[in-house]
Design a protein around this motif. Sequence first.
Motif, PDB file in Angstrom:
ATOM      1  N   GLN A 251       0.801  -0.936  -0.167  1.00  0.00           N
ATOM      2  CA  GLN A 251       0.046   0.029  -0.144  1.00  0.00           C
ATOM      3  C   GLN A 251       0.815   1.187  -0.112  1.00  0.00           C
ATOM      4  OE1 GLN A 251      -2.014   0.917   3.645  1.00  0.00           O
ATOM      5  NE2 GLN A 251      -3.691   1.887   2.865  1.00  0.00           N
ATOM      6  N   ILE A 252       0.510   2.226  -0.716  1.00  0.00           N
ATOM      7  CA  ILE A 252       1.470   3.449  -0.966  1.00  0.00           C
ATOM      8  C   ILE A 252       0.453   4.582  -0.607  1.00  0.00           C
ATOM      9  CG2 ILE A 252       2.708   4.962  -2.392  1.00  0.00           C
ATOM     10  CD1 ILE A 252       3.820   2.688  -4.018  1.00  0.00           C
ATOM     11  N   ILE A 253       0.973   5.446   0.255  1.00  0.00           N
ATOM     12  CA  ILE A 253       0.044   6.417   0.893  1.00  0.00           C
ATOM     13  C   ILE A 253       0.700   7.810   0.791  1.00  0.00           C
ATOM     14  CG2 ILE A 253      -1.262   7.594   2.937  1.00  0.00           C
ATOM     15  CD1 ILE A 253      -0.615   4.401   4.051  1.00  0.00           C
ATOM     16  N   ASP A 260       5.369  13.616   1.687  1.00  0.00           N
ATOM     17  CA  ASP A 260       5.990  12.428   2.054  1.00  0.00           C
ATOM     18  C   ASP A 260       5.164  11.184   1.310  1.00  0.00           C
ATOM     19  OD1 ASP A 260       8.137  13.307   3.316  1.00  0.00           O
ATOM     20  OD2 ASP A 260       7.117  13.415   5.139  1.00  0.00           O
ATOM     21  N   TYR A 261       5.779   9.907   1.064  1.00  0.00           N
ATOM     22  CA  TYR A 261       5.213   8.887   0.497  1.00  0.00           C
ATOM     23  C   TYR A 261       5.400   7.898   1.524  1.00  0.00           C
ATOM     24  CZ  TYR A 261       4.973  11.101  -3.841  1.00  0.00           C
ATOM     25  OH  TYR A 261       4.824  12.076  -4.877  1.00  0.00           O
ATOM     26  N   PHE A 262       4.315   6.981   2.178  1.00  0.00           N
ATOM     27  CA  PHE A 262       4.462   5.777   3.021  1.00  0.00           C
ATOM     28  C   PHE A 262       4.217   4.652   2.161  1.00  0.00           C
ATOM     29  CE2 PHE A 262       3.854   9.524   5.438  1.00  0.00           C
ATOM     30  CZ  PHE A 262       4.546   9.671   6.615  1.00  0.00           C
ATOM     31  N   CYS A 263       5.107   3.637   2.553  1.00  0.00           N
ATOM     32  CA  CYS A 263       4.665   2.292   1.986  1.00  0.00           C
ATOM     33  C   CYS A 263       4.492   1.083   3.151  1.00  0.00           C
ATOM     34  CB  CYS A 263       5.971   1.872   1.035  1.00  0.00           C
ATOM     35  SG  CYS A 263       5.448   0.313   0.195  1.00  0.00           S
ATOM     36  N   ARG A 264       3.262   0.543   3.081  1.00  0.00           N
ATOM     37  CA  ARG A 264       3.089  -0.504   4.125  1.00  0.00           C
ATOM     38  C   ARG A 264       3.105  -1.817   3.497  1.00  0.00           C
ATOM     39  NH1 ARG A 264       0.276   0.465   8.655  1.00  0.00           N
ATOM     40  NH2 ARG A 264      -0.638   2.302   7.978  1.00  0.00           N
ATOM     41  N   TYR A 265       3.931  -2.709   3.914  1.00  0.00           N
ATOM     42  CA  TYR A 265       3.902  -4.069   3.373  1.00  0.00           C
ATOM     43  C   TYR A 265       4.408  -5.026   4.284  1.00  0.00           C
ATOM     44  CZ  TYR A 265       8.909  -2.916   3.137  1.00  0.00           C
ATOM     45  OH  TYR A 265      10.067  -2.521   3.376  1.00  0.00           O
ATOM     46  N   GLN A 266       4.591  -6.390   3.666  1.00  0.00           N
ATOM     47  CA  GLN A 266       5.014  -7.163   4.716  1.00  0.00           C
ATOM     48  C   GLN A 266       6.187  -7.905   3.881  1.00  0.00           C
ATOM     49  OE1 GLN A 266       3.226 -11.319   5.186  1.00  0.00           O
ATOM     50  NE2 GLN A 266       2.164 -10.438   7.126  1.00  0.00           N
ATOM     51  N   ASP A 267       7.566  -7.946   4.958  1.00  0.00           N
ATOM     52  CA  ASP A 267       8.723  -8.175   4.428  1.00  0.00           C
ATOM     53  C   ASP A 267       8.944  -9.831   4.322  1.00  0.00           C
ATOM     54  OD1 ASP A 267       9.103  -9.106   7.003  1.00  0.00           O
ATOM     55  OD2 ASP A 267      10.363  -7.449   7.568  1.00  0.00           O
ATOM     56  N   VAL A 269      10.261 -12.040   6.003  1.00  0.00           N
ATOM     57  CA  VAL A 269      10.179 -12.607   7.200  1.00  0.00           C
ATOM     58  C   VAL A 269       8.661 -12.554   7.818  1.00  0.00           C
ATOM     59  CG1 VAL A 269      12.508 -12.884   7.950  1.00  0.00           C
ATOM     60  CG2 VAL A 269      11.191 -11.011   8.833  1.00  0.00           C
ATOM     61  N   PHE A 270       7.679 -11.901   7.113  1.00  0.00           N
ATOM     62  CA  PHE A 270       6.250 -11.776   7.292  1.00  0.00           C
ATOM     63  C   PHE A 270       6.142 -10.806   8.276  1.00  0.00           C
ATOM     64  CE2 PHE A 270       6.115 -16.183   5.653  1.00  0.00           C
ATOM     65  CZ  PHE A 270       5.953 -15.868   4.522  1.00  0.00           C
ATOM     66  N   ALA A 271       6.895 -10.104   8.740  1.00  0.00           N
ATOM     67  CA  ALA A 271       6.733  -8.612   9.624  1.00  0.00           C
ATOM     68  C   ALA A 271       6.167  -7.440   8.905  1.00  0.00           C
ATOM     69  CB  ALA A 271       8.034  -8.319  10.181  1.00  0.00           C
ATOM     70  N   ASN A 272       5.201  -7.074   9.559  1.00  0.00           N
ATOM     71  CA  ASN A 272       4.650  -5.772   9.046  1.00  0.00           C
ATOM     72  C   ASN A 272       5.429  -4.654   8.900  1.00  0.00           C
ATOM     73  OD1 ASN A 272       1.917  -7.364   8.098  1.00  0.00           O
ATOM     74  ND2 ASN A 272       1.454  -6.686  10.473  1.00  0.00           N
ATOM     75  N   ARG A 273       5.614  -4.045   7.929  1.00  0.00           N
ATOM     76  CA  ARG A 273       6.479  -2.933   7.851  1.00  0.00           C
ATOM     77  C   ARG A 273       5.886  -1.617   7.071  1.00  0.00           C
ATOM     78  NH1 ARG A 273      11.892  -3.972   6.880  1.00  0.00           N
ATOM     79  NH2 ARG A 273      12.460  -1.889   7.168  1.00  0.00           N
ATOM     80  N   LEU A 274       6.124  -0.329   7.877  1.00  0.00           N
ATOM     81  CA  LEU A 274       5.725   1.092   7.395  1.00  0.00           C
ATOM     82  C   LEU A 274       6.921   1.612   7.096  1.00  0.00           C
ATOM     83  CD1 LEU A 274       3.104   3.011   6.369  1.00  0.00           C
ATOM     84  CD2 LEU A 274       3.358   3.429   8.987  1.00  0.00           C
ATOM     85  N   ARG A 275       7.230   2.099   5.687  1.00  0.00           N
ATOM     86  CA  ARG A 275       8.532   3.184   5.692  1.00  0.00           C
ATOM     87  C   ARG A 275       8.161   4.383   4.939  1.00  0.00           C
ATOM     88  NH1 ARG A 275      12.675  -0.769   2.911  1.00  0.00           N
ATOM     89  NH2 ARG A 275      13.957   1.002   3.114  1.00  0.00           N
ATOM     90  N   LYS A 276       8.851   5.412   5.195  1.00  0.00           N
ATOM     91  CA  LYS A 276       8.674   6.801   4.691  1.00  0.00           C
ATOM     92  C   LYS A 276       9.830   7.164   3.686  1.00  0.00           C
ATOM     93  CE  LYS A 276       9.271  10.663   7.026  1.00  0.00           C
ATOM     94  NZ  LYS A 276       9.015  11.797   8.156  1.00  0.00           N
ATOM     95  N   PHE A 277       9.326   7.907   2.312  1.00  0.00           N
ATOM     96  CA  PHE A 277      10.220   8.317   1.532  1.00  0.00           C
ATOM     97  C   PHE A 277      10.052   9.575   1.155  1.00  0.00           C
ATOM     98  CE2 PHE A 277      10.204   3.612   1.623  1.00  0.00           C
ATOM     99  CZ  PHE A 277      11.408   3.253   1.578  1.00  0.00           C
ATOM    100  N   SER A 278      10.831  10.276   0.600  1.00  0.00           N
ATOM    101  CA  SER A 278      10.333  11.666  -0.027  1.00  0.00           C
ATOM    102  C   SER A 278       9.884  11.849  -1.328  1.00  0.00           C
ATOM    103  CB  SER A 278      11.870  12.691   0.241  1.00  0.00           C
ATOM    104  OG  SER A 278      12.822  11.858  -0.478  1.00  0.00           O
ATOM    105  N   SER A 279      10.087  10.740  -2.058  1.00  0.00           N
ATOM    106  CA  SER A 279       9.660  10.554  -3.521  1.00  0.00           C
ATOM    107  C   SER A 279       9.526   9.163  -3.916  1.00  0.00           C
ATOM    108  CB  SER A 279      10.820  11.051  -4.321  1.00  0.00           C
ATOM    109  OG  SER A 279      11.747  10.261  -4.432  1.00  0.00           O
ATOM    110  N   GLU A 281      10.646   7.822  -6.514  1.00  0.00           N
ATOM    111  CA  GLU A 281      11.865   7.510  -7.110  1.00  0.00           C
ATOM    112  C   GLU A 281      12.966   6.689  -6.079  1.00  0.00           C
ATOM    113  OE1 GLU A 281       9.912  10.062 -10.030  1.00  0.00           O
ATOM    114  OE2 GLU A 281      10.449  10.264  -7.907  1.00  0.00           O
ATOM    115  N   LYS A 282      12.753   7.208  -4.769  1.00  0.00           N
ATOM    116  CA  LYS A 282      13.464   6.746  -3.728  1.00  0.00           C
ATOM    117  C   LYS A 282      12.646   5.607  -3.351  1.00  0.00           C
ATOM    118  CE  LYS A 282      16.063  10.841  -2.619  1.00  0.00           C
ATOM    119  NZ  LYS A 282      16.018  11.719  -1.360  1.00  0.00           N
ATOM    120  N   LEU A 283      11.521   5.451  -3.048  1.00  0.00           N
ATOM    121  CA  LEU A 283      10.679   4.225  -2.591  1.00  0.00           C
ATOM    122  C   LEU A 283      11.104   3.074  -3.275  1.00  0.00           C
ATOM    123  CD1 LEU A 283       6.994   4.621  -1.380  1.00  0.00           C
ATOM    124  CD2 LEU A 283       7.722   2.584  -2.942  1.00  0.00           C
ATOM    125  N   PHE A 284      10.810   3.000  -4.483  1.00  0.00           N
ATOM    126  CA  PHE A 284      10.842   1.803  -5.538  1.00  0.00           C
ATOM    127  C   PHE A 284      12.159   1.060  -5.373  1.00  0.00           C
ATOM    128  CE2 PHE A 284       6.436   3.172  -6.731  1.00  0.00           C
ATOM    129  CZ  PHE A 284       5.909   2.057  -7.076  1.00  0.00           C
TER     130      PHE A 284
END
Length: 454
Positions: A251-253, A260-267, A269-279, A281-284
Amino acid sequence: MRKHYRIEIAPNNQNIVFCPPSILKGKKINRMAFGSKSIEVHFFPHPDKNDRIVLSKPIQEALSFPDLAVPMHVFLDKQTFHIGPLIGIFTSGFTPFPEQPIGDRTQLFEKLLSVKNSVGAMPFVFGEQHIDWEQGMINGYFYHKDTWQNFDVPFPNVIYDRLPNRKSERNPKLIKVKERLQKDYLIPWYNPGFFNKLDVYERLQQDPLAAIFLPETFPFTSFSIIETMLSKYGHVFIKPKNGSLGLGVHQIIYDKHTGDYFCRYQDKVFANRLRKFSSLEKLFPNVFANQRLDKMLVQQGIHLLRHEKRPIDFRVHTNKDDEGKWQVTAIAAKIAGQGSVTTHKRSGGDIKTIGEIFSEEESALYTEKLSNAALLLSEALERNIEGIIGEIGFDLGIDRNRDVWLFEANSKPGRSIFNHPDLEEFDLLTRKLTIAFAVFITEQSILHPEELFQ
């Protein structure tokens, strides 16, 4: 429900079948068929037993009919008396262990085959290695009296596709078996293949009755598609075109206040992650490293109903019954785990009945909305997708405006919702109808083959 009859084996050596007078009335019948085998026999009315058909031992052996005390249906075509249906369940992944012949999935098949008496059918499980093409026979696995037994039986009236995954579905050897049984032997094959998300979306988009339930969806081609959809919806989902079990969903918010762009996903090892990026181009490069973006699609984000601040979606099962009519057979609410992008149990999701999380009035409203949508979508998929479809598992959402949305349709739906104690009766219903639909297909293939194979 159609009437089915007890089949008894008599210890005599005559070429005679006794059956209820009501079946024989005014008809000239001189052949009996079971699956792909048929022989000439003499029929006589049974004066006492109106609920049973009695075969002699030689007839049983000539038809390769397993004496499992399973009641069967009767289909009359011209001068042939068909007993059945004999249902082949085609799969892969067999083991050499008699008590676990299909490995971890053995229990799933035990439960499926256990409905045979109540439905009036004889289902068995087989793989490509169990077919004797020269003799037109299959060494099938039958589940009877809580044990697995093998019997040699004729080719079945109908085949139910239970290949476990897309890899087995793409196996050239299995593709050849399927084509040969369908084309050379004209055996109807139901629930063939796994649905492709984008293919389903594009086909349903052309159907005005179904299109209203579809979130905007595109194949991933560039960042500009994502930017456009983020500006419209605030968040989007990136999904594999052929994914299942919620694997690979991101999920990209977009936060329009901070940019800012936030990405929610499961890594991994099946841990839920939420990461922040400024663009983007950096997120992908960070999140989607080593992933084939051309195999992804981008889908509109929906602001779903929530329970305790966690998003809810719904699994709705539909099945065709023995009259060939669609029925809604189960509805469950799936609540996302804390911080999870999906509602799957593996990522902390919970299964609830609708009544557990909504008021009585809301439960009735949402049940009606979901049921109506699922039936319309089932009919639309049947119109727009090749093959005979007998069951579908829908992942549906309801937004804050109480509109229903289709996220996914599964031709081989998982059964995890039935672990909920209040949904066990629906587990039984879905299994019964899965087998009962084969009764309808068998009747169609015998009496109206032109409609089935058009």
